[in-house]
Each structure stands twice: as structure tokens, then as C-alpha cells.
Design a protein around this motif. Structure first.
Motif, PDB file in Angstrom:
ATOM      1  N   THR A   1      -4.395   6.406  11.519  1.00  0.00           N
ATOM      2  CA  THR A   1      -5.636   7.178  10.490  1.00  0.00           C
ATOM      3  C   THR A   1      -5.561   8.557  10.808  1.00  0.00           C
ATOM      4  O   THR A   1      -5.379   8.808  12.013  1.00  0.00           O
ATOM      5  CB  THR A   1      -6.858   6.433  10.939  1.00  0.00           C
TER       6      THR A   1
ATOM      7  N   ARG B   1      -7.879  -3.845   1.368  1.00  0.00           N
ATOM      8  CA  ARG B   1      -6.709  -4.226   2.087  1.00  0.00           C
ATOM      9  C   ARG B   1      -6.163  -5.545   1.714  1.00  0.00           C
ATOM     10  O   ARG B   1      -5.140  -5.734   1.389  1.00  0.00           O
ATOM     11  CB  ARG B   1      -6.869  -3.962   3.685  1.00  0.00           C
ATOM     12  N   ARG B   2      -7.199  -6.496   1.599  1.00  0.00           N
ATOM     13  CA  ARG B   2      -6.845  -7.768   1.215  1.00  0.00           C
ATOM     14  C   ARG B   2      -6.248  -7.957  -0.206  1.00  0.00           C
ATOM     15  O   ARG B   2      -5.123  -8.665  -0.545  1.00  0.00           O
ATOM     16  CB  ARG B   2      -7.985  -8.822   1.174  1.00  0.00           C
TER      17      ARG B   2
ATOM     18  N   ASN C   1     -13.558  -1.654   2.501  1.00  0.00           N
ATOM     19  CA  ASN C   1     -12.120  -1.511   3.289  1.00  0.00           C
ATOM     20  C   ASN C   1     -11.116  -2.798   3.370  1.00  0.00           C
ATOM     21  O   ASN C   1     -10.328  -2.709   2.999  1.00  0.00           O
ATOM     22  CB  ASN C   1     -12.365  -0.704   4.516  1.00  0.00           C
ATOM     23  N   ILE C   2     -12.176  -3.672   3.681  1.00  0.00           N
ATOM     24  CA  ILE C   2     -11.575  -5.151   3.792  1.00  0.00           C
ATOM     25  C   ILE C   2     -11.135  -5.536   2.221  1.00  0.00           C
ATOM     26  O   ILE C   2     -10.004  -6.150   2.297  1.00  0.00           O
ATOM     27  CB  ILE C   2     -12.515  -6.013   4.417  1.00  0.00           C
TER      28      ILE C   2
ATOM     29  N   LYS D   1     -10.570  -0.676  10.860  1.00  0.00           N
ATOM     30  CA  LYS D   1     -10.590  -1.396   9.582  1.00  0.00           C
ATOM     31  C   LYS D   1     -10.006  -0.377   8.506  1.00  0.00           C
ATOM     32  O   LYS D   1     -10.902  -0.224   7.637  1.00  0.00           O
ATOM     33  CB  LYS D   1     -11.760  -2.069   9.337  1.00  0.00           C
ATOM     34  N   TYR D   2      -8.960  -0.063   8.362  1.00  0.00           N
ATOM     35  CA  TYR D   2      -8.213   0.073   7.317  1.00  0.00           C
ATOM     36  C   TYR D   2      -8.288   1.527   6.824  1.00  0.00           C
ATOM     37  O   TYR D   2      -8.007   1.662   5.693  1.00  0.00           O
ATOM     38  CB  TYR D   2      -8.473  -0.901   6.405  1.00  0.00           C
TER      39      TYR D   2
ATOM     40  N   GLN E   1      -2.557  -7.521   7.161  1.00  0.00           N
ATOM     41  CA  GLN E   1      -4.015  -7.156   7.325  1.00  0.00           C
ATOM     42  C   GLN E   1      -4.295  -7.135   8.814  1.00  0.00           C
ATOM     43  O   GLN E   1      -5.427  -6.218   9.259  1.00  0.00           O
ATOM     44  CB  GLN E   1      -4.695  -8.229   6.846  1.00  0.00           C
TER      45      GLN E   1
ATOM     46  N   ARG F   1      -3.140  -6.591  12.873  1.00  0.00           N
ATOM     47  CA  ARG F   1      -1.809  -5.952  13.577  1.00  0.00           C
ATOM     48  C   ARG F   1      -0.979  -6.862  14.400  1.00  0.00           C
ATOM     49  O   ARG F   1       0.168  -6.625  14.585  1.00  0.00           O
ATOM     50  CB  ARG F   1      -2.782  -4.829  14.744  1.00  0.00           C
TER      51      ARG F   1
ATOM     52  N   PHE G   1       0.834  -1.898  12.560  1.00  0.00           N
ATOM     53  CA  PHE G   1       0.085  -0.768  11.925  1.00  0.00           C
ATOM     54  C   PHE G   1       1.158   0.080  11.959  1.00  0.00           C
ATOM     55  O   PHE G   1       1.501   0.598  13.076  1.00  0.00           O
ATOM     56  CB  PHE G   1      -1.270  -0.430  12.075  1.00  0.00           C
TER      57      PHE G   1
ATOM     58  N   ILE H   1       0.961  -1.237  -0.003  1.00  0.00           N
ATOM     59  CA  ILE H   1       0.027   0.101   0.190  1.00  0.00           C
ATOM     60  C   ILE H   1       0.966   1.086  -0.005  1.00  0.00           C
ATOM     61  O   ILE H   1       1.792   1.291   0.793  1.00  0.00           O
ATOM     62  CB  ILE H   1      -0.951   0.051   1.318  1.00  0.00           C
TER      63      ILE H   1
ATOM     64  N   GLU I   1       1.137   0.408   4.831  1.00  0.00           N
ATOM     65  CA  GLU I   1       0.902  -0.562   5.645  1.00  0.00           C
ATOM     66  C   GLU I   1       1.199  -2.077   4.933  1.00  0.00           C
ATOM     67  O   GLU I   1       1.200  -2.200   3.936  1.00  0.00           O
ATOM     68  CB  GLU I   1      -0.488  -0.867   6.206  1.00  0.00           C
TER      69      GLU I   1
END
Ligand code: SF4
Length: 448
Positions: A92, A249-250, A245-246, A288-289, A81, A83, A88, A61, A78
Motif C-alpha cells: 500500500t 477484493r473478493r 474493500n473486501i 485490508k486491501y 485474499q 496473505r 501480497f 487485480i 494481487e
């Protein structure tokens, strides 16, 4: 395309010098391939290899630097996925919202509130960092005026939002020294807004509905030479934002899908008008990201819990939270005030300093470095022994600040009192209470 660990290994010096922190070049190559190490850690990579490795070693990322050079904040960057897998890195950012339809008095009040929202915790200054300025009139001069006003009244990082490229350009020119984020490029305006962001070297939010459309948009912007992209799925319901968001990130981490390898913006101010719901949605984004959450209301009771949640989530779980070794004056002590000593485990410091503060008894609190261990653990590990504490008291400089020669030690470290008396023969050693809640009564019972 991402390189394998073996392919990276072939380009490393293969001297196994360990300077990167890994025992061998192969171990470093494997860590690099999985995004757990950074290429800069090896000082001996050739320039040619660096170029080839840049893509493979880039964080999944993209880290984006915001703000002026002397007060930069980084979002993104990051590598995991969850912590507990590592940590992390870049917290934010919490943003408040201003619009061109607010009155001068309202803008001033919000700017004042933004600057006042600062909380000291564990030696850190916790605060929101950003203000989003939303154009609702399509008037470049009015927007630029508001941006200028916010620049004059705050030190906030800025996110400038408008549907109109000329409005964003007017605001960006005023705010360029703070490297504002421009929002938002869509499939409809990507050419014009992408060109502006490229020309001014500014980060750009990409917004499109649907994963395919968003991936196409970020690919297009990347193709225009833009690197600092922040993604917004455009979703404004809690369920969809969480899912997006998930997914982002994934996708960025597991298959290293580059079109989603960017920090994510959650505009909770557009998800609900209810400030308490916004706080909950922002809390979800922090957990969550989301790299940035934008709220319409930055009241202290909304922001403070979010700041603490963020502090906890972005603290490395493998490193204990510590405070800096030193002398902490509490309640304005003078040369006759009592002196207490404890360890630098942050929780210990929080609790003890809070109780001393609550007692209103002026006190010098000495914090000894025990590598973040609590009193009993530090004592058992030999990091809070009588010799050690005595040496620390002699060298920390407290004797220049206070005439008192009475040292209060934690009740749980009573066993060190004998050694301490030998190390500090001119001092009287007092054993304090075991429980922090008894500290106020203990301090008040001391002869004044
Ligand atoms: Fe190999 Fe470079 Fe690490 Fe040394 S610093 S072990 S050369 S990767």
C-alpha cells in the motif's frame, strides 16, 4: 471470459521442460488459470497463444505502474485474499495531503517533512511515497503552481485531485514525467476526464456511489481504452470502507469480476479530522486491501507504525526475512574495534545490532548468510558451523578493515568455537552472551 486450465494447456508447448518452475505444462496451465502464475514465466509460448491467453492470464487485480521509469512503484497485481494463501506483492502506498488553500510556508514544511520521513530497517528504506494535491479553488494556474512547487521540493509520486477537468489538465501537464494519478472520474465527468487520462496515458481514479454505478463507470472507462484505473467507492465511514474493500477484493478474485479488478484508494483524510483516527483507518486499509491510503497528517509518530505494519504484511510469509551478508559497522568502528558475527535472520540482526548500537561501543558486526535461519537453527542445520563461519570471516574483507583478531560468536553457537579456532588459527574466539540484552555489558567489559 476466463479460460479453464485445460483450455490454457492446449495452447502451451507441452514439452514439460520445467523452465517455468512447474513440473509440467499442465501444472503451469492450472496455476495460470487460478492467477497464481504469470504467462511470462514460460519463454516458449507462441505470440498467437500469448494474445489469446492475455485475458486469462492477466492478474485478477490490474497492476499499475506509477512514477518515473527509474523510480517506479507498482500498485495492485494481487492474486489472493489472504496473505497466508501465497503472499501480497505490492505494498500500500502511503500518501500525505496538500491543498491549494495551504500557505507557501505550510506547503514547504509539509514537503520537507515528507522528504525527512525515511527510516532504515532490515536494509530497507521505509518511507511514505506519495503526496495527494487537492484543488480547492478551481484555478488551473494556482493548482499547476502548487504541483510545480511539490515537484521541485520532493520526489513524491503524485495524486492530483480536482472536480474540474481543466484544473487537472494544468496540473498533469506540469507533473507528467512522474505519471500522476488523476482523481476522480465520476459518472458526471467520465467522458471528459477519461479522454484526458487516455490522451496523457495517466492512471485515473473512478469514483461512484454504489457497486452497480461503480461497475458501470469502470466498464465505461475500460471501453474508452483506459486500463490503469483505481477505484474509490466514495464511502467515508470506516464500516462502509472496510466492507467495500473486501467486496472489491473478493469480487475481483473469486468470480474474476473485471469491473472491480483494480487497485483501491482509501482517502482516510476525508473520513475524519482526528489524526490518530486517520492512523487507525489507514492501518485498516493497509491490512485490508487498500492500494493507496491518503492521510492529512504525515507526522513521524503516525507514519512509522504504519510503515512497520506494511512491512510485516507485505513480507512473503514463506520466505524468512533476511539481511544481506556482509560487514555492518556500528557506532563508527575503527581498526581496533571488536568484531562480532551472527546470522542473517532479520530479527537476529535487528536485536543484535540494536543492542550494540545502544552500548555505544564501536563494533564491526559480521552477518553471515544462513538463509534466514536464527543462530540455533542455523547451527543445528549445519549452516553456522565453525568451518563455514571461519571461511566467511576470511573472505568477507574484515581483515582489511580491522587489525583486531578477536572474534565474538553468539553464546548459542559456543559449540563451534573449537572448529573455528582450527579454521582461524591467528584469531582469538570469544563466546558472547546467549541473550542479546547482555551484549552491552559484554562489549563494555572488553579491554579497550
Ligand atoms: Fe511447459 Fe512452458 Fe513450463 Fe516448459 S516453461 S514446462 S513449455 S509451460
Amino acid at each position: 471470459m476466463a479460460l479453464t486450465g485445460i483450455e490454457i494447456f492446449k495452447m502451451l508447448p507441452k514439452t514439460n521442460c520445467k523452465e517455468c518452475g512447474y513440473p509440467t505444462c499442465l501444472a503451469f496451465a492450472m496455476a495460470l488459470a487460478s492467477g497464481k502464475a504469470e504467462l511470462e514465466a514460460c519463454p516458449y509460448v507462441s505470440e498467437e497463444a500469448k494474445e489469446k491467453l492475455a485475458e486469462a492470464s492477466a492478474p485478477p487485480i490490474r497492476p499499475i505502474k506509477l512514477g518515473p521509469k527509474d523510480a517506479q512503484k507498482v500498485i495492485g497485481g494481487e492474486t489472493v485474499q489472504f496473505r497466508h494463501e501465497k503472499t501480497f506483492y505490492n505494498p500500500t502506498l502511503i500518501a500525505g495531503l496538500l491543498t491549494t488553500q495551504m500557505s507557501d510556508a505550510e506547503v514547504e514544511a509539509k514537503c520537507k517533512q515528507f522528504m525527512a520521513l525515511q527510516f532504515e530497517r532490515v536494509g530497507l528504506n521505509l518511507r511514505p511515497e506519495m503526496l495527494a494535491i487537492l484543488d480547492k479553488d478551481g484555478d488551473p494556474a494556482k493548482f499547476a503552481g502548487l504541483v510545480k512547487k511539490v515537484m521541485d521540493l520532493t520526489d513524491a509520486l503524485l495524486l492530483l485531485a480536482s472536480d474540474k477537468v481543466e484544473v487537472l489538465k494544468a496540473g498533469a501537464e506540469v507533473a507528467k514525467e512522474r505519471r500522476p494519478i488523476l482523481a476522480a472520474a465520476t459518472p458526471a465527468n467520465a467522458d471528459a476526464l477519461g479522454a484526458l487520462a487516455k490522451e496523457m496515458d495517466l492512471p485515473l481514479v473512478a469514483r461512484a456511489e454504489g457497486y452497480d454505478a461503480l461497475a458501470d463507470l469502470t466498464t465505461k472507462l475500460s471501453g474508452m481504452g483506459l486500463k490503469d484505473i483505481i477505484i474509490d467507492s466514495g464511502a467515508r465511514t470506516l464500516k462502509q470502507v472496510l466492507q467495500d474493500n473486501i467486496v472489491f477484493r473478493r469480487a475481483a478474485l473469486v468470480p474474476k469480476f473485471r469491473p472491480f479488478g483494480f487497485p483501491v484508494l482509501n482517502c482516510v483524510a476525508e473520513m475524519t479530522d482526528d489524526p490518530m483516527k486517520q492512523a487507525l483507518y489507514a492501518s485498516m486499509g493497509i491490512a485490508k486491501y487498500a492500494a493507496i491510503v491518503v492521510l492529512s497528517d504525515l507526522s513521524p509518530h503516525i507514519v512509522f507504525p504504519l510503515l512497520l505494519q506494511r512491512l510485516n504484511i507485505y513480507t512473503d510469509p514463506q520466505k524468512p526475512m533476511i539481511v544481506t551478508q556482509g560487514i555492518y559497522p556500528i557506532n563508527n568502528p575503527d581498526e581496533n574495534s571488536p568484531i562480532a558475527v551472527t546470522t542473517n535472520f532479520a530479527l537476529t540482526y535487528f536485536i543484535v545490532s540494536g543492542e550494540i548500537e545502544g552500548s555505544k561501543v564501536p563494533t564491526w558486526l559480521l552477518i553471515k548468510d544462513t538463509e534466514g535461519l536464527s543462530v540455533m537453527t542455523a547451527w543445528a542445520a549445519g549452516k553456522f558451523s565453525g568451518d563455514d563461519v571461519g571461511q566467511f570471516v576470511k573472505k568477507c574483507g574484515i581483515t582489511e578493515k580491522a587489525k583486531t583478531r578477536t572474534l565474538i560468536i553468539p553464546g548459542y553457537a559456543a559449540a563451534i568455537s573449537g572448529d573455528l579456532e582450527e579454521e582461524l588459527p591467528d584469531w582469538k574466539i570469544l563466546i558472547g552472551p546467549r541473550e542479546a540484552s547482555h551484549i552491552p555489558a559484554f562489549l563494555k567489559s572488553l579491554p579497550q
